[in-house]
Design a protein around this motif. Sequence first.
Motif, short mmCIF file in Angstrom:
data_model
loop_
_atom_site.label_atom_id
_atom_site.label_comp_id
_atom_site.label_asym_id
_atom_site.label_seq_id
_atom_site.Cartn_x
_atom_site.Cartn_y
_atom_site.Cartn_z
N THR A 44 15.54 -16.79 28.91
CA THR A 44 15.87 -15.38 28.72
C THR A 44 15.90 -15.01 27.24
OG1 THR A 44 18.21 -15.93 28.82
CG2 THR A 44 17.16 -15.21 30.87
N CYS A 45 15.56 -15.96 26.38
CA CYS A 45 15.34 -15.68 24.97
C CYS A 45 13.97 -16.26 24.61
CB CYS A 45 16.44 -16.30 24.10
SG CYS A 45 16.64 -18.08 24.36
N ALA A 46 13.46 -15.95 23.44
CA ALA A 46 12.08 -16.30 23.09
C ALA A 46 12.02 -17.42 22.08
CB ALA A 46 11.37 -15.07 22.54
N THR A 47 11.07 -18.33 22.30
CA THR A 47 10.72 -19.36 21.32
C THR A 47 9.23 -19.24 21.02
OG1 THR A 47 10.23 -21.01 23.01
CG2 THR A 47 12.49 -20.91 22.21
N SER A 52 5.69 -16.83 24.90
CA SER A 52 4.91 -16.88 26.14
C SER A 52 5.74 -17.41 27.30
CB SER A 52 3.66 -17.75 25.95
OG SER A 52 4.02 -19.05 25.54
N ALA A 53 6.83 -18.12 27.02
CA ALA A 53 7.69 -18.64 28.08
C ALA A 53 8.87 -17.72 28.38
CB ALA A 53 8.21 -20.04 27.70
N TYR A 54 8.98 -16.60 27.71
CA TYR A 54 10.10 -15.68 27.92
C TYR A 54 10.07 -15.11 29.33
CZ TYR A 54 12.84 -11.39 27.67
OH TYR A 54 13.73 -10.37 27.93
N CYS A 65 15.77 -17.63 20.41
CA CYS A 65 16.68 -18.59 21.05
C CYS A 65 17.50 -19.36 20.02
CB CYS A 65 15.90 -19.56 21.92
SG CYS A 65 15.12 -18.80 23.36
N GLY A 66 18.33 -18.69 19.28
CA GLY A 66 19.27 -19.34 18.37
C GLY A 66 18.61 -20.24 17.35
N ASP A 67 18.93 -21.54 17.43
CA ASP A 67 18.40 -22.49 16.46
C ASP A 67 16.97 -22.90 16.74
OD1 ASP A 67 20.84 -22.50 15.17
OD2 ASP A 67 21.61 -24.18 16.36
N VAL A 68 16.45 -22.54 17.92
CA VAL A 68 15.07 -22.90 18.23
C VAL A 68 14.14 -22.04 17.40
CG1 VAL A 68 13.34 -23.08 20.04
CG2 VAL A 68 15.74 -23.52 20.55
N GLY A 94 11.59 -19.54 16.05
CA GLY A 94 10.97 -18.39 16.67
C GLY A 94 10.92 -17.24 15.69
N PRO A 95 9.99 -16.32 15.84
CA PRO A 95 9.88 -15.20 14.90
C PRO A 95 10.98 -14.18 15.11
CG PRO A 95 8.31 -14.96 16.68
CD PRO A 95 8.98 -16.27 16.90
N ASP A 96 11.14 -13.33 14.15
CA ASP A 96 12.08 -12.22 14.28
C ASP A 96 11.40 -11.13 15.09
OD1 ASP A 96 13.88 -10.24 14.11
OD2 ASP A 96 13.82 -10.01 11.93
N TYR A 97 11.75 -11.02 16.36
CA TYR A 97 11.04 -10.10 17.24
C TYR A 97 11.41 -8.66 16.99
CZ TYR A 97 9.27 -14.09 19.69
OH TYR A 97 8.61 -15.25 19.99
N ALA A 98 12.44 -8.43 16.21
CA ALA A 98 12.78 -7.04 15.92
C ALA A 98 11.92 -6.48 14.80
CB ALA A 98 14.26 -6.94 15.52
N ALA A 99 11.30 -7.38 14.04
CA ALA A 99 10.50 -6.94 12.88
C ALA A 99 9.06 -6.72 13.29
CB ALA A 99 10.58 -8.00 11.78
N PRO A 100 8.39 -5.77 12.66
CA PRO A 100 6.97 -5.57 12.94
C PRO A 100 6.16 -6.72 12.38
CG PRO A 100 7.65 -4.21 11.10
CD PRO A 100 8.90 -4.85 11.64
N PRO A 101 4.93 -6.92 12.87
CA PRO A 101 4.09 -7.98 12.32
C PRO A 101 3.91 -7.81 10.81
CG PRO A 101 3.10 -7.00 14.28
CD PRO A 101 4.26 -6.14 13.91
N PRO A 102 3.85 -8.92 10.08
CA PRO A 102 3.73 -8.83 8.62
C PRO A 102 2.41 -8.21 8.21
CG PRO A 102 3.34 -11.08 9.38
CD PRO A 102 3.83 -10.29 10.56
N ALA A 103 2.41 -7.63 7.03
CA ALA A 103 1.17 -7.06 6.50
C ALA A 103 0.17 -8.19 6.29
CB ALA A 103 1.45 -6.36 5.18
N GLU A 104 -1.07 -7.92 6.66
CA GLU A 104 -2.09 -8.96 6.62
C GLU A 104 -3.01 -8.71 5.42
OE1 GLU A 104 -3.65 -8.58 10.52
OE2 GLU A 104 -2.25 -10.03 11.34
N GLU A 105 -2.59 -9.23 4.26
CA GLU A 105 -3.38 -9.10 3.06
C GLU A 105 -4.15 -10.40 2.85
OE1 GLU A 105 -3.83 -6.53 1.17
OE2 GLU A 105 -2.40 -5.20 2.11
N ASP A 106 -5.39 -10.30 2.38
CA ASP A 106 -6.20 -11.48 2.17
C ASP A 106 -6.00 -12.08 0.79
OD1 ASP A 106 -7.28 -12.04 4.60
OD2 ASP A 106 -8.90 -10.62 4.38
N CYS A 107 -4.75 -12.31 0.44
CA CYS A 107 -4.41 -13.10 -0.73
C CYS A 107 -3.07 -13.74 -0.44
CB CYS A 107 -4.35 -12.23 -1.99
SG CYS A 107 -3.04 -10.97 -1.98
N TYR A 108 -2.74 -14.80 -1.16
CA TYR A 108 -1.51 -15.51 -0.86
C TYR A 108 -0.62 -15.64 -2.08
CZ TYR A 108 -3.63 -19.68 -2.99
OH TYR A 108 -4.20 -20.57 -3.86
#
Length: 780
Positions: A248-251, A255-257, A326-329, A331-345
């Motif tokens: 009932t929480c996401a890891t 996909s297993a939620y 799922c706590g310590d497991v 997993g991404p922050d599902y409340a946040a939008p996907p990160p900006a996808e810039e082609d530099c690091y």
Amino acid sequence: VIFSVILSICYLFVLLVSAVVLDEYAKTEGAWILSLVKREYSVGTVLECAIKCNIEPAFTCRYHYAYDILFSVFTEYLMECVNGIGMDYRGTKSKTNSGKTCQRWASKYPHKPNMTPSTHPKADLESNFCRNPDGDSKGPWCYTTDPDTRWETCNCRSTKNKKCVTVPILLGSLYMSNHVLLHLVLSPTPHPPCLSSLLEKYLEENYCRNPDGDPRPWCFTTSPSKRWDFCSIPRCTSDPPRVVEELTCATGDGSAYRGTIGVTASGKACQVWATQTPQQHNRTPDNYPCKGLELNYCRNPDHEKMPWCFTTDPETRWEYCKVPSCGDVPGPDYAAPPPAEEDCYVGDGTDYRGMVTETISGKRCQSWSSMTPHSHNKTPQVFPKADLRRNLCRNPDGDRAPWCYTTDPSVRWEFCSVNRCPTAPKPTPKPDKHDQPEPKPSQAPSDDSRDCKVGNGGTYRGPTSMTMLGVTCQSWSAQSPHQHASFTPESHPDKGMESNNCRNPDNDVNGPWCYTTDRNQKWDYCQIPDCAGLKCGQPVTKPRRCFGRIVGGCVSKPHSWPWQISLRTNTGVHFCGGTLIAPQWVLTAVHCLESSKRPSAYMVVLGTHTEGANEPSKQERKLEKLILGPGETDIALLKLESPAIINDKVLPACLPEKDYVVPPGTECYVTGWGETQGTGGEGLLKETGFPVIENKVCNRPAYLNNRIKDHEMCAGNIEGGADSCQGDSGGPLVCHAQNTFVLQGVTSWGLGCANAMKPGVYVRVSKFTDWINSQIKMNS
């Protein structure tokens, strides 16, 4: 009758007992061969047959057993010797006479082959096995993986002094206990040479499978008139696995939620998965029976970034959901939008989430979830926070820069072709006036102090001091960590080597370089852009390469797609797109020219980001000639009255190789000023990225129902949401390869905009490269 039944039972018992021995037999790749010359072995038992097969020296043999009404037993084999010049050779040799490893027939590296599985479908050019598709008198051969040796003859055994031995094949069929229907016949139908990349799909033998997300399993057929068909396999009637409360929480990607959240992150109610209103889709409980698609709960049935759902808002097709981790497991922050996808690091690129899929040498990246050609443990499950999607460059293990495994069997991994993000230079203390003498006029900065190079960069005096992998350069005057004497400020006082900036003191053809501060790498090249930006398909301003929507809004960086043109009426009204392919030539769609066949009716605008075209960089050109494509194809050439001025805002896209077929799943990009259906960003150039879809899939009844021709191609998301639309017609579909954007499609038509299971259709440019080049030459 009783005796026959007893005999049958005994025979079946022998088969079952023999299974333990037979499990040790390994499958060999290649195609089945049935020779007219037959030789039978007389053996008393099934086990004796298996042993005889195992010690057979003349050909590669594998024992099978199949139980049907006739209790048929058969073997399959591969000839490992050569008859005549070996045109029918189907063995597994993959070494040349000199011991060089063969290049895969479907590969274009290190040699671009003239003979491929698509050009010679009957020659069995699979994997890198030696073959003789052109009837060479010396026998089977192959292209080699040695860049200096294009091809060589193979060391296959001749039958001059030895007779090839074959055995008869008794065909049968087996309906296995797991409800897989096995047709024990050789498929004569050629299919894409991509099975090696789908090992995780269990594509053994010729079993019915579903490697590409169809509604049910299918296979290529043995009928020359029917390429493929669905298999007659009943659905399982047992209940799906019960959901445990721990999910009932996401890891990971969620996909297993199996929780009960039914609203998106923005608060929109989710649509019930089993319904088709207001959004039509194929993510149904029937098509995805084990994905927990109950009611309208957020789920991730198709390996998205996180759980999502279709919404009940007719204006918003789908959105991600806010699902707790799922706590310590990990997993991404599902409340946040996907990160900006810039082609530099930044830093070592651990947080890089861009879309680059090629290495620094131009090799295509292997999918992180795939185990071929390289087996590894850097998987999305082991590194759930590393965003190991598809084959995108990432740095899951904290290396010095983003990297990936490559699709080249001879190169396991490489760093990726992605730049470090620019950072503000550190302030340098002002020297005391007594420390240095006043500079003489002859010591004034060079004209080439810009951060770009002219030619090979011999006069480059810019500030870059990092290699293309992001390693800091060693000072030219320093002798640590690398000692050197050939290139120092004293030996080359006029080369600008006072600091650790990238320079080219020896006029290296590949451009500026430096000694590095990495003890394991003495020197490396620097990533210095060309001042003129004259290379096709390589924009000075790197695109965002976002995977949003044209319909829905994804505004491009200004001038990041410099080949995009606006086709307008002679009064200046935009109505179609096009692609600059040479300074005086534009490619567009024929249907954009329906209103008039007079060049004076149109004009082309280049170098703009806004549809209003008020930028100083704007270039306007009238048309000298319209050239319609051959037959009734939707492609046309436009000749400009005068060539465009090529600069950092106006640059041609590259043309593809003749007849090149973009592999399914390749991520390509469409741009345009087309209709956005009221979703914002009107008047600005927009972009979207989505995968190419194989014509076989696109022609299915549920999709475009056999409307796609060989000179066309499909691209789009099956679930909809991203597409080209009205006003984008004639514009480019470009795909990224070898650090270059290549024009693979011309936007042609579609059924609506961004509709589910109705991808966009594009003219396949590679089918017209000869026509394009001949027309340009003829009309220049």
